[in-house]
Design a protein around this motif. Structure first.
Motif, PDB file in Angstrom:
ATOM      1  N   ALA A   1     -21.776 -15.686  -2.213  1.00  0.00           N
ATOM      2  CA  ALA A   1     -22.451 -14.745  -3.105  1.00  0.00           C
ATOM      3  C   ALA A   1     -22.149 -15.055  -4.570  1.00  0.00           C
ATOM      4  N   ALA A   2     -20.915 -15.479  -4.856  1.00  0.00           N
ATOM      5  CA  ALA A   2     -20.563 -15.801  -6.246  1.00  0.00           C
ATOM      6  C   ALA A   2     -21.242 -17.080  -6.702  1.00  0.00           C
ATOM      7  N   LYS A   3     -21.327 -18.053  -5.821  1.00  0.00           N
ATOM      8  CA  LYS A   3     -21.887 -19.349  -6.201  1.00  0.00           C
ATOM      9  C   LYS A   3     -23.400 -19.301  -6.366  1.00  0.00           C
ATOM     10  N   ARG A   4     -24.066 -18.517  -5.555  1.00  0.00           N
ATOM     11  CA  ARG A   4     -25.526 -18.478  -5.602  1.00  0.00           C
ATOM     12  C   ARG A   4     -26.064 -17.634  -6.749  1.00  0.00           C
ATOM     13  N   GLY A   5     -25.238 -16.806  -7.362  1.00  0.00           N
ATOM     14  CA  GLY A   5     -25.698 -16.015  -8.505  1.00  0.00           C
ATOM     15  C   GLY A   5     -26.466 -14.781  -8.082  1.00  0.00           C
TER      16      GLY A   5
ATOM     17  N   PRO B   1     -13.059 -18.614 -10.389  1.00  0.00           N
ATOM     18  CA  PRO B   1     -13.591 -19.943 -10.724  1.00  0.00           C
ATOM     19  C   PRO B   1     -14.965 -20.238 -10.126  1.00  0.00           C
ATOM     20  N   PHE B   2     -15.365 -19.488  -9.121  1.00  0.00           N
ATOM     21  CA  PHE B   2     -16.627 -19.759  -8.448  1.00  0.00           C
ATOM     22  C   PHE B   2     -17.698 -18.860  -9.034  1.00  0.00           C
ATOM     23  N   GLY B   3     -18.618 -19.467  -9.727  1.00  0.00           N
ATOM     24  CA  GLY B   3     -19.686 -18.693 -10.337  1.00  0.00           C
ATOM     25  C   GLY B   3     -21.027 -19.309 -10.025  1.00  0.00           C
ATOM     26  N   PRO B   4     -22.053 -18.800 -10.638  1.00  0.00           N
ATOM     27  CA  PRO B   4     -23.392 -19.346 -10.386  1.00  0.00           C
ATOM     28  C   PRO B   4     -23.487 -20.816 -10.768  1.00  0.00           C
ATOM     29  N   GLU B   5     -24.430 -21.492 -10.140  1.00  0.00           N
ATOM     30  CA  GLU B   5     -24.622 -22.913 -10.405  1.00  0.00           C
ATOM     31  C   GLU B   5     -25.414 -23.150 -11.682  1.00  0.00           C
ATOM     32  N   ALA B   6     -25.790 -22.092 -12.372  1.00  0.00           N
ATOM     33  CA  ALA B   6     -26.537 -22.206 -13.631  1.00  0.00           C
ATOM     34  C   ALA B   6     -25.622 -22.757 -14.720  1.00  0.00           C
ATOM     35  N   PRO B   7     -26.195 -23.328 -15.774  1.00  0.00           N
ATOM     36  CA  PRO B   7     -25.350 -23.824 -16.864  1.00  0.00           C
ATOM     37  C   PRO B   7     -24.567 -22.678 -17.496  1.00  0.00           C
ATOM     38  N   PRO B   8     -23.362 -22.963 -17.961  1.00  0.00           N
ATOM     39  CA  PRO B   8     -22.526 -21.897 -18.503  1.00  0.00           C
ATOM     40  C   PRO B   8     -23.112 -21.309 -19.777  1.00  0.00           C
ATOM     41  N   SER B   9     -23.018 -20.003 -19.860  1.00  0.00           N
ATOM     42  CA  SER B   9     -23.445 -19.305 -21.061  1.00  0.00           C
ATOM     43  C   SER B   9     -22.608 -18.038 -21.166  1.00  0.00           C
ATOM     44  N   GLY B  10     -22.504 -17.519 -22.349  1.00  0.00           N
ATOM     45  CA  GLY B  10     -21.784 -16.270 -22.509  1.00  0.00           C
ATOM     46  C   GLY B  10     -20.388 -16.461 -23.071  1.00  0.00           C
ATOM     47  N   PHE B  11     -19.476 -15.670 -22.561  1.00  0.00           N
ATOM     48  CA  PHE B  11     -18.139 -15.543 -23.127  1.00  0.00           C
ATOM     49  C   PHE B  11     -17.369 -16.856 -23.161  1.00  0.00           C
ATOM     50  N   TRP B  12     -17.265 -17.557 -22.047  1.00  0.00           N
ATOM     51  CA  TRP B  12     -16.408 -18.744 -21.979  1.00  0.00           C
ATOM     52  C   TRP B  12     -17.030 -19.973 -22.627  1.00  0.00           C
ATOM     53  N   SER B  13     -18.313 -19.948 -22.902  1.00  0.00           N
ATOM     54  CA  SER B  13     -18.925 -21.112 -23.547  1.00  0.00           C
ATOM     55  C   SER B  13     -18.814 -21.034 -25.072  1.00  0.00           C
TER      56      SER B  13
END
Length: 189
Positions: free
Chosen positions: A75-79, A118-130
């Motif tokens: 669920a975390a990886k698929r977004g 550490p497991f998040g969506p496969e989309a390119p990073p955006s938001g806080f950590w980028s």
């Protein structure tokens, strides 16, 4: 008769766990070869054989928790998907069953937020950590908290490594209501 029936039931639990593990690993990694290898290694591991043979509740609790962990990772990886709330709800149901079976799984449940970060969506990073301007202070704060935790735990580690056997720690003097509320807040974060 009862022992044989128990062993058959334990075998059914073990087979169901291996099938669920293989399927969920396939859904997580999207590679059937790795999923088949993981299922084979789980099915023929010594721990699985022992837990299946001794007929205790650890196999059932571990199967519930491992399946729930894999579901949460998927669920975390698929977004954001329409089925995500249902998967998270069913995973929390399995986690609850695991904790009802073995209360020791509470510590693994408390580790879930950290394990899933550490497991998040496969989309390119955006938001806080980028954004480095916001990410570096947060990383520094996390490292400081980790160092403080290591400093506070050093006596416990040293006592465990020295073999003295007992460590006299002061009681926390908090009630069960406060303790469970702290765990609920931690998991809710």
């Amino acid at each position: 008769q009862a022992t044989q029936a128990g062993r058959v039931l334990s075998l059914i639990y073990a087979m169901g766990f291996v099938v669920a593990f293989s399927y969920l690993l396939r859904a997580l990694l999207r590679d059937w070869r790795i999923a088949a290898l993981g299922g084979f290694l789980l099915a023929f591991s010594g721990g699985m054989a022992m837990e299946m043979r001794i007929m205790r509740t650890e196999l059932l609790a571990a199967a519930f928790f491992t399946s729930a962990l894999l579901m949460l990772l998927i669920a975390a990886k698929r977004g954001e998907r329409w089925w995500r709330p249902a998967v998270v709800g069913f995973a929390s149901f399995l986690i609850t069953l695991a904790m009802l079976n073995k209360i020791q799984f509470l510590f693994l449940i408390c580790a879930l937020p950290v394990l899933l970060l550490p497991f998040g969506p496969e989309a390119p990073p955006s938001g806080f950590w980028s954004t480095p301007r916001r990410a570096w202070p947060a990383l520094a704060a996390s490292a400081a908290i980790a160092l403080i935790a290591v400093y506070l735990a050093k006596d416990i580690v040293l006592s465990g490594l020295s073999g003295t056997g007992s460590l006299h720690l002061p009681a926390l003097r908090i009630g069960a209501e406060t303790y469970w509320a702290m765990i609920a807040v931690w998991i809710g974060l």
